[in-house]
Design a protein around this motif. Structure first.
Motif, PDB file in Angstrom:
ATOM      1  N   VAL A 109     -67.100  -8.976  52.413  1.00  0.00           N
ATOM      2  CA  VAL A 109     -65.722  -9.517  52.923  1.00  0.00           C
ATOM      3  C   VAL A 109     -64.784  -8.267  52.893  1.00  0.00           C
ATOM      4  O   VAL A 109     -63.397  -8.727  53.148  1.00  0.00           O
ATOM      5  N   GLY A 110     -64.912  -7.281  52.446  1.00  0.00           N
ATOM      6  CA  GLY A 110     -64.047  -6.321  52.207  1.00  0.00           C
ATOM      7  C   GLY A 110     -62.875  -6.360  51.284  1.00  0.00           C
ATOM      8  O   GLY A 110     -61.421  -6.079  51.402  1.00  0.00           O
ATOM      9  N   THR A 111     -63.456  -6.572  49.746  1.00  0.00           N
ATOM     10  CA  THR A 111     -62.375  -6.800  48.912  1.00  0.00           C
ATOM     11  C   THR A 111     -62.433  -5.330  48.091  1.00  0.00           C
ATOM     12  O   THR A 111     -63.280  -4.642  48.078  1.00  0.00           O
ATOM     13  N   ALA A 112     -61.145  -5.058  47.805  1.00  0.00           N
ATOM     14  CA  ALA A 112     -60.777  -3.811  47.003  1.00  0.00           C
ATOM     15  C   ALA A 112     -59.736  -3.907  46.139  1.00  0.00           C
ATOM     16  O   ALA A 112     -58.622  -4.632  46.489  1.00  0.00           O
ATOM     17  N   VAL A 113     -59.436  -3.161  45.026  1.00  0.00           N
ATOM     18  CA  VAL A 113     -58.399  -3.247  44.272  1.00  0.00           C
ATOM     19  C   VAL A 113     -58.090  -1.865  43.775  1.00  0.00           C
ATOM     20  O   VAL A 113     -58.770  -1.042  43.944  1.00  0.00           O
ATOM     21  N   SER A 114     -56.741  -1.616  43.581  1.00  0.00           N
ATOM     22  CA  SER A 114     -56.387  -0.275  43.257  1.00  0.00           C
ATOM     23  C   SER A 114     -55.137  -0.336  42.373  1.00  0.00           C
ATOM     24  O   SER A 114     -54.458  -1.463  42.311  1.00  0.00           O
ATOM     25  N   LYS A 115     -54.336   0.629  41.833  1.00  0.00           N
ATOM     26  CA  LYS A 115     -53.199   0.601  41.204  1.00  0.00           C
ATOM     27  C   LYS A 115     -52.470   1.915  41.294  1.00  0.00           C
ATOM     28  O   LYS A 115     -53.333   3.042  41.395  1.00  0.00           O
ATOM     29  N   VAL A 116     -50.952   1.888  41.001  1.00  0.00           N
ATOM     30  CA  VAL A 116     -50.488   3.175  40.960  1.00  0.00           C
ATOM     31  C   VAL A 116     -49.528   3.079  39.782  1.00  0.00           C
ATOM     32  O   VAL A 116     -48.553   2.332  39.883  1.00  0.00           O
ATOM     33  N   CYS A 117     -49.648   3.456  38.727  1.00  0.00           N
ATOM     34  CA  CYS A 117     -48.890   3.322  37.376  1.00  0.00           C
ATOM     35  C   CYS A 117     -49.122   1.743  37.000  1.00  0.00           C
ATOM     36  O   CYS A 117     -50.400   1.405  37.068  1.00  0.00           O
ATOM     37  N   ASP A 118     -48.138   1.037  36.971  1.00  0.00           N
ATOM     38  CA  ASP A 118     -48.055  -0.617  36.467  1.00  0.00           C
ATOM     39  C   ASP A 118     -48.196  -1.263  37.763  1.00  0.00           C
ATOM     40  O   ASP A 118     -48.260  -2.550  37.722  1.00  0.00           O
ATOM     41  N   LEU A 119     -48.156  -0.753  39.060  1.00  0.00           N
ATOM     42  CA  LEU A 119     -48.254  -1.412  40.263  1.00  0.00           C
ATOM     43  C   LEU A 119     -49.677  -1.839  40.480  1.00  0.00           C
ATOM     44  O   LEU A 119     -50.413  -0.818  40.603  1.00  0.00           O
ATOM     45  N   GLU A 120     -50.026  -3.204  40.751  1.00  0.00           N
ATOM     46  CA  GLU A 120     -51.368  -3.689  41.299  1.00  0.00           C
ATOM     47  C   GLU A 120     -51.499  -3.822  42.683  1.00  0.00           C
ATOM     48  O   GLU A 120     -50.699  -4.442  43.262  1.00  0.00           O
ATOM     49  N   ILE A 121     -52.614  -3.665  43.393  1.00  0.00           N
ATOM     50  CA  ILE A 121     -52.590  -3.691  44.873  1.00  0.00           C
ATOM     51  C   ILE A 121     -54.247  -4.247  44.973  1.00  0.00           C
ATOM     52  O   ILE A 121     -55.106  -3.627  44.700  1.00  0.00           O
ATOM     53  N   ALA A 122     -54.299  -5.377  45.755  1.00  0.00           N
ATOM     54  CA  ALA A 122     -55.535  -6.032  46.169  1.00  0.00           C
ATOM     55  C   ALA A 122     -55.324  -6.430  47.638  1.00  0.00           C
ATOM     56  O   ALA A 122     -54.591  -7.038  48.105  1.00  0.00           O
TER      57      ALA A 122
END
Length: 465
Positions: A339-352
């Motif tokens: 289903v194309g799930t991915a997570v990442s972060k840059v310092c304390d910012l979370e992206i999903a």
């Protein structure tokens, strides 16, 4: 065919690629069949096997201090388990008709053919490296392998606290921006698109942009890089766009990757529109009974849109390997899709993100409603209740969930897993509102942000027809 009283000759499995998919397949097949039944030979052109490429930015940034912590299993450990893993050996030709591969020892230059009964192609992906003037200058680095990480750390060690330019603002780009900030570098990110993280819709990417600048990263959108400038010593000194020059002691390429399928293409194997190998549910290459493929070199079925996609992630690669190894070893397994799930972060910012973006839904011909909410990850009165933004797409008329994107601080990103399960189960947003999620003030408000978005999506679907 065996004669009564004699054992059948053992089969030979050849694996091309010694990382996640390839060695997972080899290890699973070995567990199912012993050395007397199945000989396994694997070729890897690099210095390392079975390592986490996803961990390289965190090793470069200093969060992971030991390179070997990224290695799940060494070549010696694979050999102890009955897998003939040949390192620094590059496969240069696949003869599918003849059932053999040609490989070159990168140390000696010697070449030889190895026949196979079954073949696994796990050649991974290659970083996009545009043909720009100066792109191969010392100080310009891709980040795909542990060898790449070593080379980058060497450059960083010789230019401490310098100026870094990251070209590209996808997952690798933002993760490397964080790594370089952690190393004390001044960081500029050059991005061709309107906002960073093209895996998100631009309105959500804008949140990432603002947060990155708040972390001290210079974010330049709409930047078309034209060349890499070098100094008198031949090393990189700046990156030029159509409008400006950006001084650099080190340049990191974070433009993305493409399937490494040059061998497969030369062998006449079927490729999809994204350049990845096409397989069936058993990860067998279509039209070839004894050839399998997995990992970043294949395209996979998107369960939401029903189309083939190229999604290079270690989670998929390891699952592909398990499926392939099971089938090669005489068991049976399938990989139904993603289903194309991915997570990442840059310092304390979370992206999903998971599922479809707006442009994906348009491309698939779907009519949909889109809603965005801001909520906190904990009860509003509980300390540390940071806000997060959740965007949700739902199909008109049916209310079927199509996609979710999340940008926020602590505990934001992993909430996307709720949506990933809902997508896999083909749930509607109305049904999602009844999900029995865990609640306590330190972990969630009474209405979790995902459920708040689902409730708003229900209203949008009803009013939008």
């Amino acid at each position: 065919m065996s004669i009564s009283g004699e054992s059948t000759a053992r089969e030979r499995l050849v694996v091309v690629g010694g990382d996640a998919a390839g060695m997972s397949a080899a290890s699973r097949a070995r567990r199912l069949k012993g050395p007397d039944e199945l000989e396994i030979i694997a070729f890897e052109r690099g210095h390392f096997s079975s390592y986490s490429a996803c961990g390289i930015p965190y090793w470069v940034g200093g969060d992971v201090t030991d390179r070997d912590a990224l290695i799940a299993r060494s070549p010696e450990e694979h050999r102890e388990r009955g897998i003939d893993l040949r390192m620094r050996t590059e496969v240069t030709d696949l003869d599918v008709r003849g059932g053999r591969v040609r490989a070159r020892d990168l140390g000696t230059g010697a070449e030889s053919w190895t026949p196979y009964d079954k073949l696994v192609i796990a050649t991974g992906a290659r970083p996009v490296r545009p043909p720009l003037p100066g792109i191969d200058a010392p100080g310009v680095h891709g980040v795909q392998t542990l060898d790449d990480g070593l080379a980058l750390l060497d450059t960083l060690g010789r230019t401490p606290g310098g100026r870094a330019v990251v070209i590209g603002a996808g997952y690798i780009g933002v993760e490397m921006a964080e790594a370089l900030i952690n190393r004390g570098y001044g960081v500029t990110v050059l991005n061709r698109g309107p906002e960073p993280m093209s895996t998100l819709d631009p309105d959500m990417g804008r949140l990432v942009h603002v947060a990155m600048e708040g972390l001290g990263i210079t974010m330049v959108n709409g930047a078309e890089v034209t060349k890499i400038l070098t100094g008198g010593d031949g090393r990189v000194r700046a990156v030029a766009t159509q409008d400006e020059e950006y001084a650099a002691d080190v340049v990191v390429l974070g433009i993305g990757v493409r399937p490494e399928t040059s061998l497969a293409e030369a062998a006449g194997l079927p490729l999809g529109e994204h350049g990845g190998l096409l397989t069936d549910l058993a990860m067998r290459v279509r039209g070839h009974d004894n050839v399998w493929a997995g990992g970043d070199c294949v395209e996979v079925l998107d369960l939401v849109s029903g189309r083939e996609r190229h999604i290079p992630l270690g989670t998929h690669a390891n699952k592909h390997g398990q499926v392939i190894g099971s089938n090669v070893g005489g068991d049976y397994a399938t990989f139904p899709g993603v289903v194309g799930t991915a997570v990442s972060k840059v310092c304390d910012l979370e992206i999903a993100r998971t599922g479809l973006r707006e442009k994906d839904a348009h491309r698939a011909g779907l009519r949909f409603e889109s809603v965005t909410v801001e909520a906190t990850g904990r009860a509003g009165y509980y300390p540390g209740a940071d806000p997060m933004t959740v965007k949700m797409l739902a199909e008109r008329r049916t209310g079927r969930l199509l996609g979710v994107q999340i940008v926020g601080r602590e505990d934001a990103a992993k909430r996307v897993d709720i949506a990933a399960v809902a997508l896999t189960a083909c749930m509607t947003v109305e049904r999602m509102t009844a999900l029995d999620l865990g609640y306590a003030p330190p972990f969630s408000p009474v209405w979790d942000p995902i459920l708040v978005a689902a409730r708003k999506a229900v209203s949008a679907v009803r009013s939008g027809g």
